[in-house]
Motif scaffolding. Structure first.
Motif, short mmCIF file in Angstrom:
data_model
loop_
_atom_site.label_atom_id
_atom_site.label_comp_id
_atom_site.label_asym_id
_atom_site.label_seq_id
_atom_site.Cartn_x
_atom_site.Cartn_y
_atom_site.Cartn_z
N SER A 90 -8.29 4.99 -7.06
CA SER A 90 -6.90 4.51 -7.06
C SER A 90 -6.52 3.99 -5.68
CB SER A 90 -5.96 5.64 -7.48
OG SER A 90 -4.60 5.22 -7.39
N ASP A 91 -6.91 4.71 -4.63
CA ASP A 91 -6.59 4.30 -3.26
C ASP A 91 -7.26 2.96 -2.91
OD1 ASP A 91 -5.08 6.55 -2.92
OD2 ASP A 91 -6.67 7.68 -1.90
N SER B 15 0.83 -1.21 0.00
CA SER B 15 0.00 0.00 0.00
C SER B 15 0.86 1.26 0.00
CB SER B 15 -0.93 0.00 1.21
OG SER B 15 -0.19 -0.06 2.42
N GLY C 294 -8.14 0.67 -5.03
CA GLY C 294 -7.46 -0.36 -5.82
C GLY C 294 -6.15 -0.78 -5.19
N VAL C 295 -5.39 0.20 -4.68
CA VAL C 295 -4.12 -0.10 -4.01
C VAL C 295 -4.37 -0.92 -2.76
CG1 VAL C 295 -2.21 0.94 -2.71
CG2 VAL C 295 -2.88 1.89 -4.92
N GLN D 285 -2.16 10.67 -6.04
CA GLN D 285 -2.83 10.74 -4.76
C GLN D 285 -4.17 11.47 -4.91
OE1 GLN D 285 -0.22 12.36 -1.80
NE2 GLN D 285 1.36 10.83 -2.12
N LEU E 52 1.35 5.88 -7.51
CA LEU E 52 0.13 6.30 -8.20
C LEU E 52 -0.32 7.69 -7.75
CD1 LEU E 52 -1.87 2.97 -8.08
CD2 LEU E 52 -0.53 3.89 -9.98
N ASN F 42 -7.03 10.27 -5.14
CA ASN F 42 -7.90 9.59 -6.08
C ASN F 42 -8.52 8.40 -5.36
OD1 ASN F 42 -8.88 7.75 -8.11
ND2 ASN F 42 -7.80 8.98 -9.63
N GLY G 101 2.30 1.57 -3.58
CA GLY G 101 1.25 1.99 -4.50
C GLY G 101 0.86 3.44 -4.30
N SER G 102 0.76 3.88 -3.05
CA SER G 102 0.40 5.27 -2.77
C SER G 102 1.49 6.23 -3.23
CB SER G 102 0.15 5.46 -1.28
OG SER G 102 -0.93 4.67 -0.85
#
Length: 205
Positions: free
Chosen positions: A96-97, A82, A99-100, A91, A89, A93, A85-86
């Motif tokens: 997106s969060d 996490s 999904g992570v 931020q 990708l 969003n 990914g954070s």
């Protein structure tokens, strides 16, 4: 540096950041001898339990090793996934969060499953004493009296562990603290054992 700190304490990594701190503290206590590796598996009962944390981990295919080991891997990998990914990708969003977060959980599960598989041979299933194992065993009365409503006795299992169990008698014997008695039956409804003086019993085979 600020972006990395923000990623560590932002969603979804923050859900695992504090859990990771607990894991680090737990293993620090294990190293200094304050806790055992299997502390999370102890239930203190006379019989094995399929519930609780070990049961939940077994239900998702992660049983067979101490829960502390499995949880540590899950939390560490989920946090790293996490956090990475954070940081990579965009931020702020929500999709997106989420999904992570989901991807971190899946990766953590796979990583824990890969680790658990080879470790299981180092943690063979423990044979825990069950109530039926106490039938025919000699016990020592630990209460001032034993009657049809009250009584406790200490019984030692074959592995050397002892347990304090509820005992009752039919009323024809005098049983007091320190008396040696024989466990000859179990009442499942009342969850107690029937006992009789050992000297008055027939020798066990």
């Amino acid at each position: 540096m600020g972006d990395l700190v923000g990623a560590a304490f932002g969603f979804p990594a923050v859900l695992f950041t504090f859990a990771l701190a607990v894991v680090v503290g737990y293993w620090a206590l294990v190293i200094v001898g304050g806790l055992g590796v299997d502390a999370l598996d102890s239930d203190g009962g006379a019989e094995a339990s399929d519930g609780g944390l070990p049961g939940a981990l077994s239900a998702i295919g992660l049983g067979g090793v101490p829960a502390s080991v499995t949880l540590s891997v899950l939390i560490a990998v989920a946090w790293f996934g996490s956090f990475t990914g954070s940081a990579v990708l965009p931020q702020d969003n929500v999709l997106s969060d989420i999904g992570v977060f989901a991807a971190a959980l899946v990766v953590a599960w796979f990583a824990a499953k890969l680790l658990v598989r080879p470790l299981r041979r180092f943690f063979p299933d423990e044979v825990v004493a069950s109530r039926s194992d106490f039938l025919g065993q000699v016990c020592v009365i630990r209460t001032g009296r034993v009657d049809a409503q009250f009584g406790q006795a200490e019984v030692t299992a074959e592995d050397g562990s002892s347990a304090l169990v509820q005992v009752r008698q039919t009323g024809e014997y005098e049983l007091s603290a320190g008396t040696t008695a024989l466990i000859y039956d179990y009442d499942a409804d009342g969850e107690f054992f029937f006992v009789m003086p050992f000297n008055a019993a027939h020798p066990r085979s």
